[in-house]
Write an enzyme that holds these catalytic residues in place. Structure first.
Site, mmCIF file in Angstrom:
data_model
loop_
_atom_site.group_PDB
_atom_site.id
_atom_site.type_symbol
_atom_site.label_atom_id
_atom_site.label_comp_id
_atom_site.label_asym_id
_atom_site.label_seq_id
_atom_site.Cartn_x
_atom_site.Cartn_y
_atom_site.Cartn_z
ATOM 1 N N ASN A 138 21.395 -25.312 18.283
ATOM 2 C CA ASN A 138 21.319 -26.755 18.072
ATOM 3 C C ASN A 138 20.523 -27.002 16.785
ATOM 4 O O ASN A 138 19.303 -26.917 16.783
ATOM 5 C CB ASN A 138 20.627 -27.403 19.282
ATOM 6 N N TRP A 139 21.257 -27.310 15.722
ATOM 7 C CA TRP A 139 20.596 -27.437 14.411
ATOM 8 C C TRP A 139 19.844 -28.759 14.249
ATOM 9 O O TRP A 139 19.146 -28.957 13.277
ATOM 10 C CB TRP A 139 21.639 -27.309 13.296
ATOM 11 N N LYS A 140 20.070 -29.669 15.163
ATOM 12 C CA LYS A 140 19.444 -31.010 15.090
ATOM 13 C C LYS A 140 19.743 -31.620 13.714
ATOM 14 O O LYS A 140 20.824 -31.368 13.160
ATOM 15 C CB LYS A 140 17.945 -30.909 15.393
ATOM 16 N N GLU A 191 15.918 -35.384 23.371
ATOM 17 C CA GLU A 191 15.605 -36.235 22.210
ATOM 18 C C GLU A 191 16.468 -37.491 22.214
ATOM 19 O O GLU A 191 16.021 -38.567 21.806
ATOM 20 C CB GLU A 191 15.759 -35.418 20.913
ATOM 21 N N GLU A 207 16.297 -27.602 29.878
ATOM 22 C CA GLU A 207 15.373 -27.671 28.746
ATOM 23 C C GLU A 207 14.130 -28.456 29.139
ATOM 24 O O GLU A 207 14.135 -29.692 29.053
ATOM 25 C CB GLU A 207 16.042 -28.354 27.553
ATOM 26 N N GLY A 237 10.487 -27.392 20.925
ATOM 27 C CA GLY A 237 9.878 -27.504 19.612
ATOM 28 C C GLY A 237 8.363 -27.383 19.634
ATOM 29 O O GLY A 237 7.694 -27.705 18.646
ATOM 30 N N GLY A 251 16.953 -24.219 19.390
ATOM 31 C CA GLY A 251 16.733 -25.217 18.348
ATOM 32 C C GLY A 251 16.217 -24.576 17.079
ATOM 33 O O GLY A 251 16.958 -23.970 16.304
ATOM 34 N N GLY A 252 14.917 -24.663 16.864
ATOM 35 C CA GLY A 252 14.286 -24.203 15.622
ATOM 36 C C GLY A 252 14.732 -22.819 15.166
ATOM 37 O O GLY A 252 15.066 -22.621 13.981
ATOM 38 N N HIS A 258 20.682 -34.606 25.587
ATOM 39 C CA HIS A 258 19.506 -33.883 25.080
ATOM 40 C C HIS A 258 18.271 -34.767 25.246
ATOM 41 O O HIS A 258 18.355 -35.990 25.106
ATOM 42 C CB HIS A 258 19.718 -33.529 23.604
ATOM 43 N N SER A 272 11.936 -23.526 22.793
ATOM 44 C CA SER A 272 11.167 -22.515 22.052
ATOM 45 C C SER A 272 11.681 -21.090 22.269
ATOM 46 O O SER A 272 10.899 -20.147 22.324
ATOM 47 C CB SER A 272 9.679 -22.622 22.386
#
Ligand code: PGA
Length: 277
Positions: A20-22, A112, A190, A196, A257-258, A110, A236
């Site tokens: 997930n590149w956001k 976010e 999640e 994150g 993610g990151g 998600h 994470s």
């Protein structure tokens, strides 16, 4: 170099690693990152583990052209979609538009989106339906915040989110034609406190909730359906903690993610998934 395969009880569920590149990567950067990920992996890795990238909308067409043009063994999808199919919804992107770009997956619910865009369970349920209408596989995210976890309400919270999102769906809609083959949906656990933050859930914590979600699927849709639906962990995930997380028998992959923005790190996570697959 040949690596030893470890067998696990998740027979029949192909491991899935989704990046997930956001809101990162222009379309040009997306091409470079996708190429680098694919070229870091062997055919065998990509055969055993399903690897998927989830770029921003503006990069999807470029990723599609790259993947289809070079016949790359990697999937792609979007991070969100509209609950509507067309109309006066400025700024929205429909499931039909994503399907036209041959997206396989779309993230729905998600944390976010839930927190920053006010998406409640009804919106999430409507988006799951919109995805299924267009033959996109929703990656449905559920997860508790820190307060809920401290009060030990995490299992109930996640199962309630699951119930709300899947309300009214048939077992066929939930499982599709089999794990990774076509249709159905993917669930991602999640925990919000782990996204994150560098704070990863312990393998036991992740397994506890993923097992509870699978039991809930079995209660509602029958054991055959629960057996084939893939449940991911996200929050994470890095190469260093992937093996521990994936050791959970109910954890079929990761939503990353990151670490998915770093091709070497992401490829390493995919390799580990292929090894346990
Ligand atoms: P993270 O994000 O890996 O950066 O914690 C996971 C996600 O939000 O899907």
């Amino acid at each position: 170099m040949a690596r030893t395969r470890v067998t696990t009880p998740r027979t029949g569920r192909r491991p899935l690693i989704a990046g997930n590149w956001k809101m990162h990567m222009t379309h040009l950067e997306a091409i470079g990152l996708t190429q680098k990920v694919v070229f870091s992996l062997t055919e065998q890795d990509l055969d055993v583990a399903e690897v998927v990238v989830l770029p921003p909308f503006t990069a999807l067409r470029s990723v599609q052209t790259l993947v289809t043009g070079d016949k790359l063994a990697i999937g792609y999808g979007a991070q969100d979609l509209s609950m509507h199919d067309a109309g006066a919804y400025t700024g929205e992107i429909s499931g039909g538009m994503l399907a036209a770009l041959a997206c396989a997956y779309v993230v729905v619910g998600h944390s976010e989106r839930r927190a920053l865009h006010g998406e409640d369970d009804d919106v999430v349920a409507a988006k799951v339906r919109a995805a299924l209408r267009h033959d996109l596989v929703p990656i449905l995210c559920v997860g508790e915040g820190l307060e809920v976890r401290r009060d030990q309400g995490h299992v109930v919270h996640c199962c309630t989110q699951l119930d709300a999102a899947l309300e009214g769906l048939s077992a066929e809609q939930v499982r599709g034609t089999g794990a990774g083959a076509g249709g159905g949906l993917v669930i991602a656990y999640e925990p919000v406190w782990a996204i994150g933050t560098g704070e990863v859930a312990t393998p036991d914590d992740a397994q506890e909730v993923c097992a509870a979600l699978r039991s809930r699927l079995a209660e509602r849709f029958g054991p055959e359906t629960a057996e084939v639906v893939r449940i991911l962990y996200g929050g994470s995930v890095k190469a260093a903690n992937t093996a521990g997380i994936l050791a959970g028998p109910d954890i079929d992959g990761a939503l990353v993610g990151g670490a998915s923005l770093d091709a070497d790190e992401f490829a390493q996570i995919c390799r580990i998934a292929a090894d346990v697959g």
